[in-house]
Design an enzyme around this catalytic site. Structure first.
Site, short mmCIF file in Angstrom:
data_model
loop_
_atom_site.label_atom_id
_atom_site.label_comp_id
_atom_site.label_asym_id
_atom_site.label_seq_id
_atom_site.Cartn_x
_atom_site.Cartn_y
_atom_site.Cartn_z
N ARG A 228 7.00 5.94 5.50
CA ARG A 228 5.56 5.74 5.42
C ARG A 228 4.93 6.68 6.41
NH1 ARG A 228 3.55 -0.46 5.17
NH2 ARG A 228 4.28 -0.90 3.08
N ASN A 290 14.13 0.50 6.46
CA ASN A 290 14.48 0.33 5.04
C ASN A 290 15.33 1.55 4.72
OD1 ASN A 290 12.86 -1.94 4.89
ND2 ASN A 290 11.06 -0.76 4.26
N GLU A 377 13.04 -8.58 3.57
CA GLU A 377 12.21 -7.84 2.62
C GLU A 377 13.05 -7.09 1.59
OE1 GLU A 377 9.61 -5.50 5.22
OE2 GLU A 377 8.20 -7.18 5.19
N ASP A 460 3.83 -9.91 12.21
CA ASP A 460 4.14 -8.54 11.84
C ASP A 460 3.11 -7.58 12.42
OD1 ASP A 460 5.16 -6.30 10.67
OD2 ASP A 460 4.62 -6.82 8.62
N GLU A 488 0.22 0.90 12.00
CA GLU A 488 0.21 0.39 10.63
C GLU A 488 -0.94 -0.58 10.37
OE1 GLU A 488 3.78 -1.68 9.59
OE2 GLU A 488 3.09 -2.10 7.56
N HIS A 622 -3.55 -11.18 9.35
CA HIS A 622 -3.06 -10.47 8.17
C HIS A 622 -4.00 -10.52 6.95
CE1 HIS A 622 -0.29 -8.31 5.76
NE2 HIS A 622 0.82 -8.72 6.35
N TRP A 643 3.08 -12.75 1.65
CA TRP A 643 2.49 -11.42 1.80
C TRP A 643 1.00 -11.46 1.49
CZ3 TRP A 643 6.49 -7.77 -1.15
CH2 TRP A 643 7.66 -7.66 -0.37
O1 GCW Z 1 5.18 -4.23 8.77
C1 GCW Z 1 6.16 -4.24 7.79
C2 GCW Z 1 6.00 -2.93 7.11
C3 GCW Z 1 7.25 -2.45 6.43
C4 GCW Z 1 8.36 -2.51 7.45
C5 GCW Z 1 8.55 -3.94 7.91
C6 GCW Z 1 9.65 -4.09 8.93
C7 GCW Z 1 9.91 -0.77 7.49
O2 GCW Z 1 4.96 -3.03 6.18
O3 GCW Z 1 7.03 -1.11 6.02
O4 GCW Z 1 9.52 -1.97 6.93
O5 GCW Z 1 7.37 -4.38 8.51
O6 GCW Z 1 9.36 -4.20 10.10
O7 GCW Z 1 10.80 -4.10 8.57
#
Ligand code: GCW
Length: 862
Positions: A228, A290, A377, A460, A488, A622, A643
């Site tokens: 990303r 990921n 995820e 998150d 992010e 969120h 989500w």
């Molecule tokens: O915040 C979320 C993100 C994902 C990320 C995930 C994580 C890389 O949207 O892109 O994965 O957290 O922390 O694993």
């Protein structure tokens, strides 16, 4: 000991800074700006920001320049080339036309940084010499340098450990010198950067006496932008600028850039390496969690080895993120396993990973290990075969332990079958493994070379979260904190959001952790848990998800550089405060002029709280649209409940927010008793986490005296008003900041203000469908205007303009502005020419997080 001198210095500096700051903020808020044009020492007008904070512009103050020149006459780094670092790649080389250069040892890196730094700051070359010249800067270790052995008593070096350094001005045998020393070459490099930092910030050299030891051993970056792009030079998000993808390291670029893929070394890799080393970062996981298994294929390992070679002199070691099911990936054929063979206890599985780790170690002898996102995820993991995270992490750990490597196993898991409340799930999965009694009667199952890597908050990376309840609760396990530097959820590379205050808040938040007898620990802040002092962990780690990209300035937004800088400084010493770090960064990056420093620091310090206000005030979490996590979409309902913004806001006609009290999801019980009780009660929960823990009735009275609905609306408005102030504050710096960066930040701030307004309007509009209440009009910047002898009020401070009907014959002239808060300042910027016509009134005031400004636009009609 740790950083005591440095802290003392910054405290002293800060005191004088604070005395002036109120006045300066007021000055810039209220318009009066020093009229002087840019003077010598300013950066060139077209400077692009590519040096980050490693700018070594000539000192502008003639007196200080003369003193620096008098004190710093030579650079002495004995045996600089003797201890060469390992190099795997034959003919390691820079891309044609590079500005940076490769070095072979850490002491060469230190020497060359001094050559560059002193040469720039003093405006003339400072020679590298041998012997013991007068007025020399001497760098080394007792091992590398007889001068260091002679000048620095061994007992002074002993407490510095491997990474700590000291910097001292000495006078010996008629010689004046500055000695920068540590027990390792890397420590000497860290000291060199600390010394240069002081000169960049124009601190006096007299009585120089610094020493600093990091509180945390492993200070790593994780690098996600391979997947990303928040920092890359790719605003369209379409992937590909000249074949590059926006990430900093090029592995698989196509098109024009293909010839520049690793093993070719680009300038920006070395700028990044120097920048990381300058703040003490000592490792980086180079790909997204990921994980694409490409990064453990032989071709990629060769490329990584070249990167590791280039970074090694700067003390930056490499790790990669892996996919738990990589052994089933056809790219490794014929060395593949079946899905059933992914049993973490099986020799097949472990040997497969040992083979990968050996390949990596053969090319990268100091390879750190693997970062693992498993059963999170959609990523595969041990649970696919009926095992838990302890089994999986330990299986991997056993595979790499003989090679001295570690596994960083992430706790970012939230499987829906565990609990209805996403926030409870990680602790429910990891807590019991930490508490499990082992056959040898020790407690806790995680292996010694496993670090659990835990995000600062339980959700998150939201702009505000309570601390993750795992901190303090996992006393039998190594635990690293994971912070997100790349923005992010905090404006990406459009919004100016300084994250120092967010991290300071979490690192200094009290866990109220207790010992086995229920007695409060003495050291129990999150930072103490992380640095190991709370619960006696000898090893410690902190991880920042970094924001390097291939933009000219490496981070997209010029101010995003500050977040990288702040992470590094806090990783070294989490007790530093965000304001002092911001001030240092501004001095290094923009200017040492007090007016500029005060204005930019003020802009930074309120920026995160402002973002909280216009995005997710009072603890609502969120509310991001799922497509990009940048803009708002509170109405969004996705296939996955957890989500969906609606899952977090729980908006209904009764109120707003997620009830996690004992009568709700019960998440509060995962905290230690003091916090559990505080969060459980809507009367005692901190207001900034109100909706995090409670479903708040629309008409509940808050501490401001306003009802919840009104306060909520004002928070959104106030956040935007801060951004409006940011734009004006930045404009006031036009003649004091180099032209290109000034224009680029100005353009970002315009987008920032518009997007903050979108957040306010979208969210308030959506909440209003449930609250059924009118937009309140008696907020902090509310005013009445007097026109034709009549006071007119009730304006929506969130509206772009207000229509004011005037009776026939009433002149369209504002004769008076009456603010509801007498401490705000009002100014009629322009009167209407007639009717219809437009008048503008500027109102400036102070919120709890900084200056705020609103330009009311009045459209007069008949
Ligand atoms: O915040 C979320 C993100 C994902 C990320 C995930 C994580 C890389 O949207 O892109 O994965 O957290 O922390 O694993």
């Amino acid at each position: 000991m740790s950083s005591s001198d440095e802290n003392e210095q910054s405290r002293l500096r800060r005191r004088s800074f604070l005395i002036g700051s109120g006045a300066a903020v007021a000055t810039s808020v209220f318009g009066a700006v020093p009229a002087r044009a840019t003077s010598p020492g300013a950066f060139p007008a077209d400077y692009d920001g590519s040096d980050l904070w490693l700018r070594y512009e000539q000192v502008a103050d003639p007196g200080l320049l003369a003193r620096y020149r008098a004190a710093l006459g030579a650079i002495v780094v004995e045996n600089a080339g003797r201890t060469k670092v390992h190099r795997h790649t034959a003919n390691l080389s820079m891309a044609p036309g590079s500005r940076e250069h490769l070095v072979e040892s850490t002491l060469e890196a230190a020497r060359d940084e001094l050559v560059r730094g002193l040469g720039g700051l003093l405006g003339r070359p400072v020679p590298v010499q041998g012997g013991f010249p007068d007025r020399a800067v001497i760098v080394g270790t007792p091992d590398s340098s007889p001068l260091v052995r002679m000048l620095v008593p061994a007992r002074d070096l002993a407490p510095l450990g491997d990474d700590g350094y000291l910097v001292r001005a000495l006078s010996r045998g008629g010689h004046r010198s500055i000695v920068i020393a540590g027990n390792t070459d890397l420590a000497a490099l860290y000291g060199t950067f600390a010394f240069l930092r002081r000169l960049q910030a124009q601190q006096p050299l007299t009585d120089l006496k610094l020493s600093s030891v990091p509180r945390i051993n492993h200070r790593y970056l994780n690098y996600w932008e391979t997947e990303r792009l928040y920092a890359g030079n790719n605003p369209a998000g379409t992937g590909g600028l000249d074949g590059e993808n926006g990430a900093i390291f090029d592995f698989t670029a196509t098109g024009a850039s293909a010839a520049l893929n690793l093993p070719v070394i680009l300038d920006r890799y070395l700028v990044a390496a120097r920048a990381m080393a300058s703040v003490g970062i000592n490792g980086i996981t180079i790909n997204n969690v990921n994980a694409n298994s490409f990064y453990v294929t032989p071709a990629a390992i060769e490329q990584e080895a070249a990167l590791a070679d280039a970074l090694r002199p700067y003390g930056i070691k490499l790790a990669v993120s892996i996919n738990y099911a990589a052994p089933t990936d056809a790219r490794f054929a014929p060395d593949t396993l079946t899905r059933e063979e992914l049993d973490p206890y099986s020799a097949k599985f472990r040997d497969w990973w040992t083979r990968r780790a050996r390949q990596l170690q053969a090319a990268i002898p100091d390879f750190l290990g693997f970062t693992v996102k498993a059963n999170s995820e959609g990523q595969p993991g041990p649970q696919d075969l009926g095992y838990d995270h302890g089994d999986g992490a330990n299986g991997m750990a056993a595979a790499v332990a003989p090679l001295g490597m570690r596994i960083f196993w992430r706790t970012f898991v939230y499987n829906a079958e565990v609990d209805a409340d996403r926030l409870k799930r990680a602790y429910l999965e990891f807590g019991p493994i930490d508490e499990e009694r082992q056959p040898d009667s020790t407690i806790g199952r995680f292996a010694k070379n496993v670090f659990l890597q835990t995000k600062n908050g339980p959700l998150d990376y939201q702009a505000r979260e309570p601390a993750n309840p795992l901190f303090g609760r996992m006393e039998h396990t190594n635990q690293a904190i994971e912070l997100q530097i790349t923005q992010e959820y905090t404006g990406q590379n459009t919004m100016l959001c300084y994250l120092g205050p967010l991290w300071e808040e979490v690192l200094k938040s009290d866990t109220y952790a207790t010992d086995a007898h229920g007695k409060l620990l003495d050291k129990r802040l999150v930072g103490h848990v992380v640095d190991g002092t709370a619960q006696g962990h000898p090893d410690s780690a902190i991880v920042g998800v970094a924001n390097f990209g291939n933009a000219d300035n490496l981070t997209g937004h010029h101010f995003a550089q500050a977040n990288l800088y702040a992470f590094g400084r806090l990783a070294w010493d989490w007790t530093l405060d965000a304001r002092g770090i911001a001030e240092d960064w501004v001095r290094l990056t923009w200017s040492n002029r007090d007016f500029v420093v005060r204005t930019i620091v003020a802009m930074m310090m309120g920026s995160r709280e402002a973002l909280v206000s216009y995005q997710t005030p009072l603890g609502v979490a969120h509310q991001f649209r799922s497509s990009d996590h940048y803009g708002p979409n509170p109405a969004e309902r996705l296939a996955r409940d957890d989500w969906s913004p609606v899952y977090y806001n729980k908006a209904d006609t009764a109120g707003l927010g997620y009830d996690r009290s004992p009568t709700g999801s019960g998440f509060t019980a995962q905290y230690f008793p003091v916090l559990a009780a505080r969060y459980a009660d809507i009367d005692t929960v901190p207001e900034n986490l109100l909706m995090w823990f409670h479903h708040v009735p629309w008409d509940r009275r808050l501490r401001s005296g306003r009802i919840f609905w009104d306060e909520l609306v004002y928070r959104y408005q106030t956040g935007v008003h801060y951004v409006s102030w940011l734009r004006r504050a930045w404009d006031s710096l036009e003649r004091h900041v180099d032209a290109r960066r000034f224009a680029e930040v100005k353009a970002k701030l315009a987008a920032h203000e518009a997007d903050a307004g979108t957040w306010r309007d979208t969210c308030v509009g959506y909440w209003q469908q449930f609250s059924g209440r009118a937009i309140p009009t008696d907020g902090p910047l509310s005013i009445k205007i007097v026109v034709g002898g009549r006071a007119i009020g009730g304006f929506d401070a969130g509206a772009a303009s207000s229509t004011v009907p005037l009776a026939a014959g009433t002149p369209a002239r504002i004769t008076k502005v009456i603010p509801s808060d007498p401490s705000v300042r009002c100014e009629v910027l322009s009167q209407a020419d007639g009717v219809p016509g437009r008048a503008v009134v500027r109102v400036t005031g102070m919120s709890f997080f900084g200056p705020i400004l609103k330009d009311y636009v009045f459209e007069f009609t008949r």
